[in-house]
Write an enzyme that holds these catalytic residues in place. Structure first.
Site, mmCIF file in Angstrom:
data_model
loop_
_atom_site.group_PDB
_atom_site.id
_atom_site.type_symbol
_atom_site.label_atom_id
_atom_site.label_comp_id
_atom_site.label_asym_id
_atom_site.label_seq_id
_atom_site.Cartn_x
_atom_site.Cartn_y
_atom_site.Cartn_z
ATOM 1 N N GLU A 108 0.871 -1.190 0.000
ATOM 2 C CA GLU A 108 0.000 0.000 0.000
ATOM 3 C C GLU A 108 0.896 1.224 0.000
ATOM 4 O OE1 GLU A 108 -2.891 0.129 3.253
ATOM 5 O OE2 GLU A 108 -2.807 2.322 3.301
ATOM 6 N N GLU B 119 -2.446 11.908 2.978
ATOM 7 C CA GLU B 119 -3.247 11.405 4.088
ATOM 8 C C GLU B 119 -3.004 12.244 5.329
ATOM 9 O OE1 GLU B 119 -2.344 7.425 5.407
ATOM 10 O OE2 GLU B 119 -4.327 7.171 6.264
HETATM 11 C C1 LIG Z 1 -8.743 5.193 3.727
HETATM 12 O O1 LIG Z 1 -7.423 5.410 3.380
HETATM 13 C C2 LIG Z 1 -6.400 4.924 4.200
HETATM 14 C C3 LIG Z 1 -5.148 5.098 3.427
HETATM 15 O O2 LIG Z 1 -4.406 6.054 3.883
HETATM 16 C C4 LIG Z 1 -6.549 3.468 4.520
HETATM 17 O O3 LIG Z 1 -5.578 3.078 5.455
HETATM 18 C C5 LIG Z 1 -7.913 3.217 5.035
HETATM 19 O O4 LIG Z 1 -8.085 1.838 5.164
HETATM 20 C C6 LIG Z 1 -8.945 3.772 4.106
HETATM 21 N N1 LIG Z 1 -10.206 3.592 4.664
HETATM 22 C C7 LIG Z 1 -11.188 3.193 3.934
HETATM 23 C C8 LIG Z 1 -12.425 3.003 4.626
HETATM 24 O O5 LIG Z 1 -11.133 3.026 2.759
#
Ligand SMILES: *[C@@H]1O[C@H](CO)[C@@H](O)[C@H](O)[C@H]1NC(C)=O
Ligand SMILES: *[C@@H]1O[C@H](CO)[C@@H](O)[C@H](O)[C@H]1NC(C)=O
Ligand SMILES: *[C@@H]1O[C@H](CO)[C@@H](O)[C@H](O)[C@H]1NC(C)=O
Length: 311
Positions: free
Chosen positions: A130, A135
């Site tokens: 990932e 963020e």
């Molecule tokens: C949203 O983005 C973050 C990535 O930075 C990730 O860790 C997280 O799981 C994401 N949440 C959802 C609900 O997609």
């Protein structure tokens, strides 16, 4: 003549950092190349991710000209026992390996409780890795770029980057999945300060040599011309020091990072924003605030001017 062509080819092979545009998304183009993910939030946020029809009906996504807007509901008071605030998570239909992505962003979600993210991820997490490009939480800048991998990917202490390295180990299964993050030096890279400066450009390069993330604020006057205009070809060698640099010294990029899709999501509270809420100078508790103050989410939106991808 032949000699000339051969040497030219050799030069291009060694430089190897020039990329050619393969995808360009603007306005409704985003709607064609991304899919809505109406899934439960894996990070336990106070959101309800909606499908494409609901997003269109409630104007939670909106595309016109060179605007693609993605936002949360900012008018409903929530039942504390009911679902979370409507929001959107979209994922690209195509996937990418070696590539450069440039996001030209006018505005990003701001407000207490918000946790917006622009990132890329492979299947069977964390086996294909990932990459979090943009963020943050609760308006607390600057931006943080982070990798999450399986065990056996670490970052050297000394790196050529304009940011503060946080943890060195990218292993997602230790340190409560903090990953190996880099906090940018530039305060304009996140939240209200990002928006006050007209947003800017985020770029991520991914190759076997490593992963780099750049940010240029709209008003800074430092953005390379080829990035500013979204040129047909780009050469990352011209871009200068990145904000975050993750070299392959102790991390085999090819085995740790598989094909990735791009994800744009906006959650509220949840594992990170919720637990850090008390230290953010925000009122009440995160969930109460989200439930009872819809007006506070009027600025909780992304406005993308374009996204261009180079391979
Ligand atoms: C949203 O983005 C973050 C990535 O930075 C990730 O860790 C997280 O799981 C994401 N949440 C959802 C609900 O997609
Ligand atoms: C939908 O959202 C866009 C972008 O924020 C806005 O310009 C437009 O007026 C909204 N449309 C309606 C019907 O509210
Ligand atoms: C832009 O793209 C063109 C055509 O691919 C290329 O010749 C040029 O070097 C690129 N860079 C800039 C800064 O214009």
């Amino acid at each position: 003549m032949l000699f000339y062509f051969v040497s030219l080819l050799a030069l291009q092979l060694v430089s190897g950092t020039s990329y050619t545009q393969s995808d360009s998304h603007t306005g409704i183009g985003f709607l064609k190349s991304f899919s809505y993910q109406a899934i439960p939030d894996p990070t336990h946020g106070r959101v309800n991710y909606v499908d494409a029809v609901t997003a269109a009906n409630e104007n939670l996504t909106y595309a016109s000209g060179d605007h693609f807007v993605l936002r949360t509901d900012f008018w409903s008071v929530l039942d504390p026992d009911g679902p979370g605030r409507n929001s959107v998570r979209i994922q690209s239909n195509k996937q990418y390996t070696t590539s450069v992505m440039i996001f030209n962003i006018r505005h990003m979600p701001q407000g207490c409780g918000t946790w917006p993210a622009v990132w890329t991820v492979g299947e069977d997490w964390p086996n294909n890795g990932e990459i979090d490009v943009l963020e943050g939480i609760n308006d607390q800048g600057p931006n943080q770029a982070t990798l999450h991998t399986t065990a056996g990917c670490t970052m050297p202490d000394w790196r050529y980057e304009q940011g503060n390295a946080l943890l060195d180990d990218c292993d997602a299964l230790i340190n409560s999945n903090a990953g190996c993050g880099v906090k940018f030096f530039d305060t304009r890279s996140y939240g209200p300060i990002f928006n006050d400066n007209g947003g800017g450009w985020y770029a991520v390069e991914r190759s076997e040599a490593g992963i780099s993330v750049w940010f240029w604020s709209r008003d800074a006057g430092t953005v390379p011309h080829e990035v500013e205009v979204g040129n047909e070809t780009v050469d990352t060698d011209n871009w200068g020091e990145s904000s975050a640099y993750f070299p392959n010294t102790d991390c085999d990029m090819t085995s740790k990072f598989g094909p990735h899709k791009i994800v744009i999501n906006l959650t509220l509270c949840g594992d990170w924003a919720g637990s850090a809420y008390g230290d953010s100078g925000c009122p009440s508790t995160c969930e109460d605030f989200v439930n009872n103050n819809p007006w506070a989410f009027e600025d909780a939106y992304f406005d993308f001017q374009w996204l261009k991808i180079y391979t």
